[in-house]
Design a protein around this motif. Structure first.
Motif, PDB file in Angstrom:
ATOM      1  N   ALA A   3     -25.520 -29.111 -11.575  1.00  0.00           N
ATOM      2  CA  ALA A   3     -26.531 -27.961 -10.619  1.00  0.00           C
ATOM      3  C   ALA A   3     -26.555 -26.969 -11.285  1.00  0.00           C
ATOM      4  O   ALA A   3     -27.412 -25.432 -12.159  1.00  0.00           O
ATOM      5  N   ARG A   4     -25.003 -26.022 -12.560  1.00  0.00           N
ATOM      6  CA  ARG A   4     -24.706 -25.059 -13.102  1.00  0.00           C
ATOM      7  C   ARG A   4     -25.570 -24.773 -14.444  1.00  0.00           C
ATOM      8  O   ARG A   4     -26.524 -24.006 -14.688  1.00  0.00           O
ATOM      9  N   ALA A   5     -25.427 -25.703 -15.138  1.00  0.00           N
ATOM     10  CA  ALA A   5     -26.155 -25.692 -16.428  1.00  0.00           C
ATOM     11  C   ALA A   5     -27.669 -26.037 -16.074  1.00  0.00           C
ATOM     12  O   ALA A   5     -28.251 -25.316 -16.941  1.00  0.00           O
ATOM     13  N   ASP A   6     -27.484 -26.753 -15.631  1.00  0.00           N
ATOM     14  CA  ASP A   6     -29.494 -26.900 -14.762  1.00  0.00           C
ATOM     15  C   ASP A   6     -30.225 -25.956 -14.970  1.00  0.00           C
ATOM     16  O   ASP A   6     -31.267 -25.917 -15.292  1.00  0.00           O
ATOM     17  N   THR A   7     -28.967 -24.381 -13.527  1.00  0.00           N
ATOM     18  CA  THR A   7     -30.115 -23.499 -13.634  1.00  0.00           C
ATOM     19  C   THR A   7     -29.962 -22.634 -14.676  1.00  0.00           C
ATOM     20  O   THR A   7     -31.344 -22.090 -15.028  1.00  0.00           O
ATOM     21  N   LEU A   8     -28.982 -23.003 -15.683  1.00  0.00           N
ATOM     22  CA  LEU A   8     -29.577 -22.141 -17.085  1.00  0.00           C
ATOM     23  C   LEU A   8     -30.349 -22.707 -17.873  1.00  0.00           C
ATOM     24  O   LEU A   8     -31.032 -21.438 -18.609  1.00  0.00           O
ATOM     25  N   VAL A   9     -31.007 -23.713 -17.788  1.00  0.00           N
ATOM     26  CA  VAL A   9     -31.559 -24.488 -18.143  1.00  0.00           C
ATOM     27  C   VAL A   9     -33.133 -24.133 -17.513  1.00  0.00           C
ATOM     28  O   VAL A   9     -33.720 -23.492 -18.604  1.00  0.00           O
TER      29      VAL A   9
END
Length: 348
Positions: A248-254
């Motif tokens: 969730a954190r990484a996909d938000t950054l993406v």
């Protein structure tokens, strides 16, 4: 280039290199540590452990960290100086301010503005001079100057104490030009309260403000609203995956990079060499919460999903340098509008 204050003295902004904008070395409850030293254990062992962990971070290519440990988080600069002298390949920028979610420390309850109503006067807030002294003269006689201002707002919202600290931070910023980082609570949209007090009322340029813990939400529309207002988004809790997930954190950054907001974000983990807020028995459940997580796991993940090396350079080098160099604002705020129309990357 404008010099940046670090524990070992000023450095040129060009020397900052890859920078993590929100990493603690120690997060401590000062009164507990002072009165129950057995909890801390061996000073030498703690320092040696910190040196080892920070050297490993430097070996990953990180050249600077901002340590926003202030009053309320156990700041003790002589210990940080000892560590910085042993990890000379890493710059450490320290902060001044007060960390509270509700009331101010009791020291301030009957000083300054707290007495205005009773005395029918307009007294200045002593915390402003304290913050300015830390920035211009150094902290507690060490000569180490703060390079960042820090305040907080969390789930309780804009309490009188939180607002008082926020306004004192704003006034110290105007006197020194020092950038501001704010612990925020994205779930309650605390960034909007920061905008009203710091920027609309106190006149702080939002381009000089990092909204910490922005990555705690996956609401990219809300994050885009704050970025469009000019704020820098602190995507700075990678590895804290109790209430959320790594993906969730990484996909938000993406997604934020896909929308074109790389120039409005900085990265970090909000990690510590040691934090006494958490029972050591809990730490195994936070196995990714350490200084090496972004380099080892986050960056490979987001690269695979379309984040470019240029965007990573922007978030880890260009944006931190711009923020930390006194008087260097970022791109002007823009009217809300969609940024990026290419198809979303496939999440695997």
């Amino acid at each position: 280039m404008s010099p940046v204050a670090t524990v070992r003295g000023p450095v040129d902004g060009a020397e900052l290199g890859r920078t993590y904008m929100h990493e603690h070395i120690f997060t401590l409850t000062a009164d507990v540590q002072q009165n129950h030293p057995d909890e801390w254990g061996s000073e030498e062992a703690r320092v040696a452990d910190a040196v080892e962990k920070l050297r490993a971070l430097a070996a990953q290519g990180v050249r600077t960290i901002v340590d926003p440990t202030v009053v309320g988080l156990g700041r003790y600069i002589p210990r940080i100086q000892r560590i910085a002298e042993q990890v000379r390949e890493l710059n450490v920028v320290v902060a001044t301010g007060i960390y509270t979610y509700d009331s101010v420390p009791f020291y301030f309850h009957h000083r300054g503005p707290a007495l205005n109503e009773a005395l029918g006067t307009e007294l200045p807030d002593p915390m402003v001079d304290m913050f300015v002294h830390d920035i211009t003269d150094g902290i507690a006689g060490t000569g180490v100057r703060a390079g960042m201002l820090k305040c907080a707002i969390d789930a309780p919202g804009l309490t009188p104490g939180v607002e008082r600290v926020m306004r004192a931070v704003a006034r110290a910023h105007h006197r020194t030009g020092t950038p501001i980082t704010v612990h925020t609570h994205p779930e309650t949209r605390a960034g909007l309260a920061v905008k009203r007090v710091l920027c609309d009322e106190e006149g702080v340029d939002p381009r000089r403000v990092v909204l910490g813990h922005s990555g705690d939400t996956t609401d990219c529309d809300h994050l885009a609203e704050l970025a469009d207002a000019g704020f820098v988004l602190g995507m700075d809790r990678f590895g804290i995956n109790l209430a959320t997930t790594f993906e969730a954190r990484a996909d938000t950054l993406v997604e934020m990079c896909r929308r074109g907001y790389a120039d409005s974000m900085v990265l970090s983990q909000d990690a510590s060499c040691y934090i006494d807020w958490i029972d050591p028995a809990v730490m195994p459940f936070l196995a990714q919460w350490h200084y090496l997580h972004i380099g080892a796991e986050v960056l490979p993940y987001v690269r695979e999903r379309g984040v470019t090396d240029a965007q990573i350079e922007t978030m880890l080098v260009d944006n931190p340098r711009r923020i930390l160099e006194t008087g260097q604002p970022g791109p002007a705020p823009v009217a809300p509008q969609p940024r990026g129309t290419e198809p979303a990357p496939q999440v695997q």
